[in-house]
Enzyme design. Sequence first.
Site: not given
Length: 484
Positions: A258, A292
């Site tokens: 990720e 993110c």
Amino acid sequence: MTATFAGIDATKHLIGGQWVEGNSDRISTNINPYDDSVIAESKQASIADVDAAYEAAKKAQAEWAATPAAERSAIIYRAAELLEEHREEIVEWLIKESGSTRSKANLEITLAGNITKESASFPGRVHGRISPSNTPGKENRVYRVAKGVVGVISPWNFPLNLSIRSVAPALAVGNAVVIKPASDTPVTGGVIPARIFEEAGVPAGVISTVAGAGSEIGDHFVTHAVPKLISFTGSTPVGRRVGELAINGGPMKTVALELGGNAPFVVLADADIDAAAQAAAVGAFLHQGQICMSINRVIVDAAVHDEFLEKFVEAVKNIPTGDPSAEGTLVGPVINDSQLSGLKEKIELAKKEGATVQVEGPIEGRLVHPHVFSDVTSDMEIAREEIFGPLISVLKADDEAHAAELANASDFGLSAAVWSKDIDRAAQFALQIDSGMVHINDLTVNDEPHVMFGGSKNSGLGRFNGDWAIEEFTTDRWIGIKRS
């Protein structure tokens, strides 16, 4: 100097059921990013510590996987309860170690608790299948089993949640886990998750944590022969390195990556401008933009660009910035001096490349007040790259087709948002965006424990949460039975 969490020395590493000092010659100094005070000093983990943690995990995993599903479920659910019971202590750790604001710290604990509760249901949701055979008298059984041992490398921005997002499901389906937290957050990313699951009843060896410098133990942690899966959350360049090592650095293993994002927030001509401007301000600057999924680019249809920009700038100027421990603060300090230096360079480059400064707050120590740039084009670095700080760019789109083109003008594809009063129109627009997740009339920062989480392009490989996590942390095994 030492510090504690839930009755244990938070400068230690949990290895094979024992809280021990690291064996590295290196000393880690844990710094509060807001006031620069020293929280604690500890001996870092060595390669020998990594070996010991993985060997303990390998030894303990089979018995843990054989533990009845109901018993594993109860232990995982107990961990969720403990997160809540220790909430105030964890909040204080997140504030002083990661620079989290009080509201973000509470949100993070809630998210970690949610995925842990969801994971508590996983032991009863792991299903195999029986498939027919083309051979008479033969039966095909496909079992879904735990991977074995999972190595978890977690980041510093949401250290508790992004450790537990891998740890809880991995444990629930029968794996053992070794955590390597980020060097900036060894307690909130390593000690606290390990202690929570230990206190919940996870057997010795099934969970360990080793906090050490990436330059000393990082490659070894990934290439070690024991783990079957490395779950990494962090930057795209480091994620590429992890992927290469997992394939080429020793026994091959799978990876869940990720990685970075460059989230577009698209405002179409028929959007609710007031609501969109307020949402963009929160989504861009929550946790200093160090998420993110944070909004990196606001893309606005030319028909409403000026109106939106005026209201957005007004909203940003009213964002509370300062002491992360104070109630109401939305923007606190960036994590370290390296991040601070990078943000200063990005600010100067944006100006040099021709962006117009709409908001330029002061920089006080590691406290970077919100910055807003307009007249940004997709070739500017501030629009191309992940920023990971309180800087936001506004781009003008000629029309809806151009807005989609701008949204896709990035090597990343983690999360996005589109705003429109016409839901069907927005849904059709969302399908044009090459992103793992797109949210309509909402923030780009979204996470639900039972819904798929993951990106496309350079934002990573693999999926988290719900059924997708079960699949990620297990593997299929075919047992063919010939009866006659």
